[in-house]
Design a protein around this motif. Structure first.
Motif, PDB file in Angstrom:
ATOM      1  N   SER A  34       4.981   9.968   2.778  1.00 36.95           N
ATOM      2  CA  SER A  34       4.701   8.888   3.742  1.00 36.95           C
ATOM      3  C   SER A  34       3.440   9.181   4.533  1.00 36.95           C
ATOM      4  O   SER A  34       2.613   8.281   4.770  1.00 36.95           O
ATOM      5  N   ASN A  35       3.276  10.441   4.953  1.00 39.31           N
ATOM      6  CA  ASN A  35       2.071  10.817   5.697  1.00 39.31           C
ATOM      7  C   ASN A  35       0.820  10.659   4.828  1.00 39.31           C
ATOM      8  O   ASN A  35      -0.232  10.225   5.314  1.00 39.31           O
ATOM      9  N   ALA A  36       0.939  11.019   3.552  1.00 41.94           N
ATOM     10  CA  ALA A  36      -0.200  10.859   2.636  1.00 41.94           C
ATOM     11  C   ALA A  36      -0.563   9.385   2.475  1.00 41.94           C
ATOM     12  O   ALA A  36      -1.747   9.028   2.424  1.00 41.94           O
ATOM     13  N   GLU A  37       0.454   8.534   2.409  1.00 43.26           N
ATOM     14  CA  GLU A  37       0.203   7.091   2.277  1.00 43.26           C
ATOM     15  C   GLU A  37      -0.546   6.565   3.508  1.00 43.26           C
ATOM     16  O   GLU A  37      -1.486   5.759   3.381  1.00 43.26           O
ATOM     17  N   GLU A  38      -0.159   7.042   4.691  1.00 46.37           N
ATOM     18  CA  GLU A  38      -0.843   6.614   5.906  1.00 46.37           C
ATOM     19  C   GLU A  38      -2.289   7.098   5.925  1.00 46.37           C
ATOM     20  O   GLU A  38      -3.203   6.371   6.338  1.00 46.37           O
ATOM     21  N   MET A  39      -2.503   8.334   5.486  1.00 47.84           N
ATOM     22  CA  MET A  39      -3.864   8.873   5.441  1.00 47.84           C
ATOM     23  C   MET A  39      -4.723   8.119   4.432  1.00 47.84           C
ATOM     24  O   MET A  39      -5.907   7.859   4.683  1.00 47.84           O
ATOM     25  N   ILE A  40      -4.144   7.753   3.293  1.00 49.13           N
ATOM     26  CA  ILE A  40      -4.895   7.006   2.275  1.00 49.13           C
ATOM     27  C   ILE A  40      -5.292   5.639   2.821  1.00 49.13           C
ATOM     28  O   ILE A  40      -6.425   5.176   2.620  1.00 49.13           O
ATOM     29  N   GLU A  41      -4.362   4.974   3.511  1.00 52.25           N
ATOM     30  CA  GLU A  41      -4.692   3.676   4.106  1.00 52.25           C
ATOM     31  C   GLU A  41      -5.804   3.805   5.135  1.00 52.25           C
ATOM     32  O   GLU A  41      -6.710   2.964   5.198  1.00 52.25           O
TER      33      GLU A  41
ATOM     34  N   THR B 122       3.845  15.572  -4.217  1.00 51.92           N
ATOM     35  CA  THR B 122       4.980  15.438  -3.289  1.00 51.92           C
ATOM     36  C   THR B 122       6.004  14.431  -3.806  1.00 51.92           C
ATOM     37  O   THR B 122       7.212  14.620  -3.639  1.00 51.92           O
ATOM     38  N   LYS B 123       5.538  13.363  -4.458  1.00 48.67           N
ATOM     39  CA  LYS B 123       6.465  12.397  -5.053  1.00 48.67           C
ATOM     40  C   LYS B 123       7.295  13.050  -6.158  1.00 48.67           C
ATOM     41  O   LYS B 123       8.513  12.847  -6.242  1.00 48.67           O
ATOM     42  N   ALA B 124       6.627  13.835  -6.997  1.00 45.24           N
ATOM     43  CA  ALA B 124       7.334  14.510  -8.089  1.00 45.24           C
ATOM     44  C   ALA B 124       8.353  15.516  -7.543  1.00 45.24           C
ATOM     45  O   ALA B 124       9.487  15.592  -8.030  1.00 45.24           O
ATOM     46  N   MET B 125       7.958  16.269  -6.514  1.00 44.12           N
ATOM     47  CA  MET B 125       8.870  17.251  -5.924  1.00 44.12           C
ATOM     48  C   MET B 125      10.055  16.566  -5.254  1.00 44.12           C
ATOM     49  O   MET B 125      11.177  17.076  -5.283  1.00 44.12           O
TER      50      MET B 125
END
Length: 288
Positions: free
Chosen positions: A252-259, A21-24
């Motif tokens: 952002s959602n992935a970052e929250e899930m990782i945390e 998602t970051k690359a896209m």
């Protein structure tokens, strides 16, 4: 509670998705800059083209021309501009809703699809008269000219009675407006004003040089081509803007899930260590 192995596996999977998602997002950001410049440069021209044609026809009375009257078939043509790829939030679905749930819902429609997503969504319900999905990758004026020629030929033969353009207008990076524009017959709205001066100005007759038939034969195809091309330019900018926002939100959602998973993993690890210590202490007490 899930095992530490399961949590670690899921966290790794989300991290991999986050990298994508970051690359896209980065790719969409770069594409957006160029598409935004093209849209902003061409917007005034296409807006002026539309307003000029409407103004000319408004000042023309009793003009009998094949491009200015509806056909008898009852079938309406809709040029639908979407993207060839997804992962752009509601970009494609909003354009499709204009056709399926707008004032054209229930009508006999012939779809001229520019974009695979629009074609795939509408082909079960409507006739796909032509597919121009490849041209949306790199919109060119010559492509818009070919589409315009095909649609106008069908209109002249009476195969379709009206022509519409469904696309997403680009306002800015975060605002994209799904738009359904009627191209032919041109809708001429009388100006509403308290004074009669504006009405008289709007009713002034238009003189054509050369004859009106020849002038409109040149003007109307250019008018249709310009609006189709302008719609494609703005649609590309809107698509990249929508995809950039969607990928930013996904990241952002992935970052929250990782945390959240990191916290869950630490708790599971702490519980495992506590259990091991308890077992060791219990065993030592039993021996002694």
């Amino acid at each position: 509670m899930a095992s530490m192995r399961d949590i670690k596996r899921r966290k790794g999977s989300i991290q991999s998705t986050q990298q994508i998602t970051k690359a896209m997002k980065l790719v969409s950001t770069v594409k957006l800059q160029r598409a935004k410049q093209n849209a902003e440069k061409s917007r005034d021209y296409f807006r002026c083209m539309y307003e000029t044609v409407v103004s000319i026809l408004k000042k023309t009375q009793n003009l009998d021309h094949r491009f200015l009257k509806s056909g008898e078939s009852g079938k309406k043509a809709v040029i639908v501009i979407t993207s060839n790829r997804g992962l752009a939030g509601g970009y494609n679905s909003n354009v499709i809703k204009l056709v399926t749930r707008g004032h054209l819902a229930g009508e006999d429609l012939a779809i001229y699809a520019i974009g695979k997503k629009g074609k795939e969504a509408l082909q079960k319900q409507y006739e796909i008269r032509a597919d121009y999905s490849d041209v949306i990758e790199e919109p060119a004026y010559v492509d818009a000219m070919a589409i315009s020629k095909t649609v106008l030929e069908a209109f002249s033969k009476g195969e379709i009675s009206e022509i519409y353009l469904a696309y997403t207008a680009f306002k800015n990076t975060v605002v994209h407006v799904p738009t359904l524009l009627k191209l032919l017959p041109v809708e001429v709205h009388e100006e509403e004003g308290a004074g009669g001066e504006e009405q008289e100005k709007g009713g002034a007759l238009m003189n054509f040089e050369p004859e009106d038939e020849e002038a409109l034969n040149l003007l109307i195809p250019k008018y249709i081509t310009s609006l189709i091309y302008g719609g494609m330019i703005e649609a590309v900018a809107s698509e990249n803007g929508a995809r950039m926002q969607a990928m930013d939100s996904a990241t952002s959602n992935a970052e929250e899930m990782i945390e959240s998973l990191t916290l869950l993993y630490n708790r599971a690890r702490q519980g495992s260590i506590t259990q091991e210590l308890t077992e060791i202490i219990a065993g030592a007490n039993a021996i002694s």
